[in-house]
Design an enzyme around this catalytic site. Sequence first.
Site, mmCIF file in Angstrom:
data_model
loop_
_atom_site.group_PDB
_atom_site.id
_atom_site.type_symbol
_atom_site.label_atom_id
_atom_site.label_comp_id
_atom_site.label_asym_id
_atom_site.label_seq_id
_atom_site.Cartn_x
_atom_site.Cartn_y
_atom_site.Cartn_z
ATOM 1 N N ASP B 114 0.851 -1.184 0.000
ATOM 2 C CA ASP B 114 0.000 0.000 0.000
ATOM 3 C C ASP B 114 0.891 1.239 0.000
ATOM 4 O O ASP B 114 1.798 1.353 0.826
ATOM 5 C CB ASP B 114 -0.910 -0.014 1.233
ATOM 6 C CG ASP B 114 -2.087 0.924 1.078
ATOM 7 O OD1 ASP B 114 -2.410 1.311 -0.062
ATOM 8 O OD2 ASP B 114 -2.703 1.265 2.113
ATOM 9 N N HIS B 121 -3.785 13.864 1.167
ATOM 10 C CA HIS B 121 -4.041 12.910 2.255
ATOM 11 C C HIS B 121 -2.893 12.916 3.258
ATOM 12 O O HIS B 121 -3.114 13.008 4.470
ATOM 13 C CB HIS B 121 -4.256 11.499 1.697
ATOM 14 C CG HIS B 121 -4.307 10.440 2.746
ATOM 15 N ND1 HIS B 121 -5.335 10.331 3.655
ATOM 16 C CD2 HIS B 121 -3.441 9.434 3.053
ATOM 17 C CE1 HIS B 121 -5.120 9.301 4.470
ATOM 18 N NE2 HIS B 121 -3.965 8.746 4.131
ATOM 19 N N GLU B 187 -10.728 3.737 3.477
ATOM 20 C CA GLU B 187 -9.784 4.534 2.692
ATOM 21 C C GLU B 187 -10.090 4.319 1.221
ATOM 22 O O GLU B 187 -10.037 3.185 0.730
ATOM 23 C CB GLU B 187 -8.325 4.152 3.015
ATOM 24 C CG GLU B 187 -7.912 4.547 4.425
ATOM 25 C CD GLU B 187 -6.407 4.443 4.692
ATOM 26 O OE1 GLU B 187 -5.710 3.735 3.936
ATOM 27 O OE2 GLU B 187 -5.936 5.082 5.655
ATOM 28 N N GLU B 189 -9.248 4.041 -2.304
ATOM 29 C CA GLU B 189 -8.013 3.808 -3.053
ATOM 30 C C GLU B 189 -8.315 3.157 -4.401
ATOM 31 O O GLU B 189 -9.361 2.555 -4.606
ATOM 32 C CB GLU B 189 -7.062 2.885 -2.264
ATOM 33 C CG GLU B 189 -6.680 3.432 -0.896
ATOM 34 C CD GLU B 189 -5.449 2.761 -0.287
ATOM 35 O OE1 GLU B 189 -4.582 2.284 -1.051
ATOM 36 O OE2 GLU B 189 -5.363 2.715 0.950
ATOM 37 N N ASP B 221 -9.332 0.237 1.728
ATOM 38 C CA ASP B 221 -8.392 -0.212 2.756
ATOM 39 C C ASP B 221 -9.031 0.075 4.128
ATOM 40 O O ASP B 221 -8.711 1.055 4.791
ATOM 41 C CB ASP B 221 -7.066 0.533 2.601
ATOM 42 C CG ASP B 221 -6.070 0.175 3.690
ATOM 43 O OD1 ASP B 221 -6.291 -0.824 4.398
ATOM 44 O OD2 ASP B 221 -5.070 0.898 3.832
ATOM 45 N N ARG B 225 -8.715 3.035 13.215
ATOM 46 C CA ARG B 225 -7.805 4.129 13.611
ATOM 47 C C ARG B 225 -7.318 4.000 15.044
ATOM 48 O O ARG B 225 -6.192 4.410 15.349
ATOM 49 C CB ARG B 225 -8.493 5.479 13.427
ATOM 50 C CG ARG B 225 -8.914 5.786 12.015
ATOM 51 C CD ARG B 225 -7.742 5.794 11.056
ATOM 52 N NE ARG B 225 -8.202 6.005 9.678
ATOM 53 C CZ ARG B 225 -7.443 5.769 8.620
ATOM 54 N NH1 ARG B 225 -6.210 5.304 8.747
ATOM 55 N NH2 ARG B 225 -7.921 5.971 7.406
ATOM 56 N N GLN B 228 -4.732 1.166 15.047
ATOM 57 C CA GLN B 228 -3.573 1.627 14.269
ATOM 58 C C GLN B 228 -2.727 2.644 15.028
ATOM 59 O O GLN B 228 -1.492 2.541 15.060
ATOM 60 C CB GLN B 228 -4.063 2.234 12.958
ATOM 61 C CG GLN B 228 -2.958 2.661 12.002
ATOM 62 C CD GLN B 228 -3.501 3.390 10.768
ATOM 63 O OE1 GLN B 228 -4.696 3.402 10.507
ATOM 64 N NE2 GLN B 228 -2.604 3.998 10.005
ATOM 65 N N LYS B 241 -5.003 -2.593 10.001
ATOM 66 C CA LYS B 241 -5.293 -2.692 8.570
ATOM 67 C C LYS B 241 -5.594 -4.126 8.127
ATOM 68 O O LYS B 241 -6.390 -4.330 7.214
ATOM 69 C CB LYS B 241 -4.063 -2.234 7.762
ATOM 70 C CG LYS B 241 -3.642 -0.793 7.996
ATOM 71 C CD LYS B 241 -4.475 0.162 7.201
ATOM 72 C CE LYS B 241 -3.880 1.570 7.221
ATOM 73 N NZ LYS B 241 -4.707 2.485 6.414
ATOM 74 N N THR B 245 -9.249 -6.024 3.527
ATOM 75 C CA THR B 245 -9.101 -5.025 2.471
ATOM 76 C C THR B 245 -9.959 -5.528 1.315
ATOM 77 O O THR B 245 -9.858 -6.702 0.958
ATOM 78 C CB THR B 245 -7.628 -4.940 2.010
ATOM 79 O OG1 THR B 245 -6.797 -4.773 3.165
ATOM 80 C CG2 THR B 245 -7.413 -3.798 1.043
ATOM 81 N N GLU B 355 -10.271 12.068 7.702
ATOM 82 C CA GLU B 355 -10.136 13.427 7.174
ATOM 83 C C GLU B 355 -11.489 14.146 7.097
ATOM 84 O O GLU B 355 -11.584 15.321 7.423
ATOM 85 C CB GLU B 355 -9.500 13.387 5.781
ATOM 86 C CG GLU B 355 -8.069 12.883 5.768
ATOM 87 C CD GLU B 355 -7.647 12.434 4.384
ATOM 88 O OE1 GLU B 355 -7.880 11.254 4.037
ATOM 89 O OE2 GLU B 355 -7.106 13.272 3.627
HETATM 90 CA CA LIG Z 1 -4.128 2.815 2.816
HETATM 91 MG MG LIG Z 2 -7.327 -2.641 5.378
#
Ligand SMILES: [Ca+2]
Ligand SMILES: [Mg+2]
Lengths: 378, 378
Positions: B114, B121, B187, B189, B221, B225, B228, B241, B245, B355
């Site tokens: 990743d 970002h 996320e 992506e 993804d 939080r 993480q 994570k 995914t 965000e």
């Molecule tokens: Ca990511």
């Molecule tokens: Mg993930």
Amino acid sequence: MNTNELDFSIQNIPFGIISSASNSKKRVASAYGSNAIDLTLVKFNGPLLGNGVAEKVFNQCFLNDFMELGRPAWREARQTLQNLIKENKLPAESLISLSQVQNHLPAKIGDYTDFYASKEHATNVGTMFRGKDNALMPNWVHIPVGYHGRASSVVVTGTNLKRPSGLILDPTTKLPYYSKSKKMDIELEVAFLVGKGNNLGEPIKFDDSEDHIFGMVLMNDWSSRDIQSYEYVPLGPFLGKNFGTTVSPWVVTLDAMEPFRTSQPHQDPKPADYLTGSSVHNAGDAYDVNLQVYYKTPKSKDTLICESNLKYMYWTFKQQLAHHTVNGCNMNTGDLCGSGTISGPTENSFGSLLELTWNGSKSLNIDGEERKFLEYWY
Amino acid sequence: MNTNELDFSIQNIPFGIISSASNSKKRVASAYGSNAIDLTLVKFNGPLLGNGVAEKVFNQCFLNDFMELGRPAWREARQTLQNLIKENKLPAESLISLSQVQNHLPAKIGDYTDFYASKEHATNVGTMFRGKDNALMPNWVHIPVGYHGRASSVVVTGTNLKRPSGLILDPTTKLPYYSKSKKMDIELEVAFLVGKGNNLGEPIKFDDSEDHIFGMVLMNDWSSRDIQSYEYVPLGPFLGKNFGTTVSPWVVTLDAMEPFRTSQPHQDPKPADYLTGSSVHNAGDAYDVNLQVYYKTPKSKDTLICESNLKYMYWTFKQQLAHHTVNGCNMNTGDLCGSGTISGPTENSFGSLLELTWNGSKSLNIDGEERKFLEYWY
Ligand SMILES: [Ca+2]
Ligand SMILES: [Mg+2]
Ligand SMILES: [Ca+2]
Ligand SMILES: [Mg+2]
Ligand code: NI
């Protein structure tokens, strides 16, 4: 048989993948004394490996099919071989001198994770880069910190690796420049291979974790310190590691490790329940195994530079596996989990050149030559 | 055929893996209009896919064998299908309504990486956690920062994921406690799949990189939080994570993306040579593709919360692939590389709830309900 100190004992019975001059096909083997045992030429009659199962799982270029059978089958294979050795009944054609076999990567590795489980190593590295007061991050004593590595570049010991190139920081301009790595390092590690996995969303409980571990290999997590230190903020090591990682060809099962079981370092604070299960605090989940690193230059003899021990790991393999899956992450047969660099308390037990030379501030004497990292001339 | 705005156009011709009620076997398909095209029931006569090759590579439960053939074969498949569509010659039995097919993970993913390629970002996240002055790390403008992810838990969009548990920091006691994640995030992506790999030690040159990229998928993804932020120092994201995914089932080839090619954001400082090759500075290596995120609660309608664009990626896929292999790291067919969260310059273009809610300091209005992260009640 004439077995010397370096030969494989009847206690060991490791598993690996070989090919040989007379048979270039990769297949599963064990080892005893100074011979490989070609397991495709041994008869297995037990309840789990009989009826054609052994023929199927040992005629493979990776151990995965055998590993997927689970611990009772691994035990049956081990005991069958130990009995055949004791009774001197291994077929002569199954024995090939280890000097005549080529070793291959033992497992098809789907995912590779590297932990950071030696407190001495984490403290040394932290002291070097953040100072003594912030050496160990606060989370380190609460969880087995780990990160994902690159599975594709895990290769068997002896594979030639190329010195990596990449962007390196010029400390005067504070700008990076492209170069071959000048700070090539090794990391002394032991890794375990997952035998049986788990489904996504279903953690492996601490108490069940040993049944999911097939065995252990030695691992060298080759590391480029100059590439790593430039790139790793804030998402971790990447190109500084993934140019190559070597593992030993023979996998030593947990059953073979039983006589070496010992207590891990005292864990204070007591870890969360999912990291201890029903076991007594600091139960005997570590293994007392001497580990050595030798350095050899083009001119020198093999020179001992580190004497460490697997028992220095603060976080055990069982804890690592329980942690890795506590969020539901799925492990597959053949996945590899590295211990992290295993450093001990004394200076001669540090498991990396980074620590042994304190980031290049002092040199090692390699049979009369001076070395800091894995130098080359350019 | 009656194609509406959401149907697959003749320009697209994506590839994926399907099964259906009448045939539960996984196999390779494309899509046109509102139908899947079962490629095992289409005749391919071209020089690369004729002579039984198509029959072999399309009768597979992953795209990997097809991807391994290389770009000329992908083009031949695409052109053959476009011609058959134009001439109305697709066999009727090859067409299955998309509403009747089950989609599966398109590729067997050996390794998943990743990246962190959106400057907006990285700046947003940096501002939140390190303040405006240190928002962007100095290395960020020089290299496409990336990290290894977990390949085993990459699953196809629509797969149910369980909310992960793990250790979370209690801000008052400064100690971690075990809990289900309370800060579940997404996320936005886009990821590319490696079509042809490289050998260990042999970098993919920037100028050759497009021939190694099979195509793109949308990726979420999923991120926890709170897990993480506790674990990620100093080795990067791990359990926050790797519980899951998701990637879209249909892979859109680079050839299909050609009409959307555009310039990437201006890159200043100019990147190192290995990241630019012979191309003109800031050449048209980005793609203009609108990206949207919708949020849905158990009660709400699908509610648009983000409108971003693939062209906001600062580091292009070509640069990511050249960077990933500059140290000799080997890529294999089927490897997945995520763009990193794609945020744009405006607040409604941020690609994560982190965000959009500025780490939970403000709420989103989801069809009348208030949301910060992916809340649940416990
Ligand atoms: Ca990511
Ligand atoms: Mg993930
Ligand atoms: Ca390591
Ligand atoms: Mg390495
Ligand atoms: Ni410029």
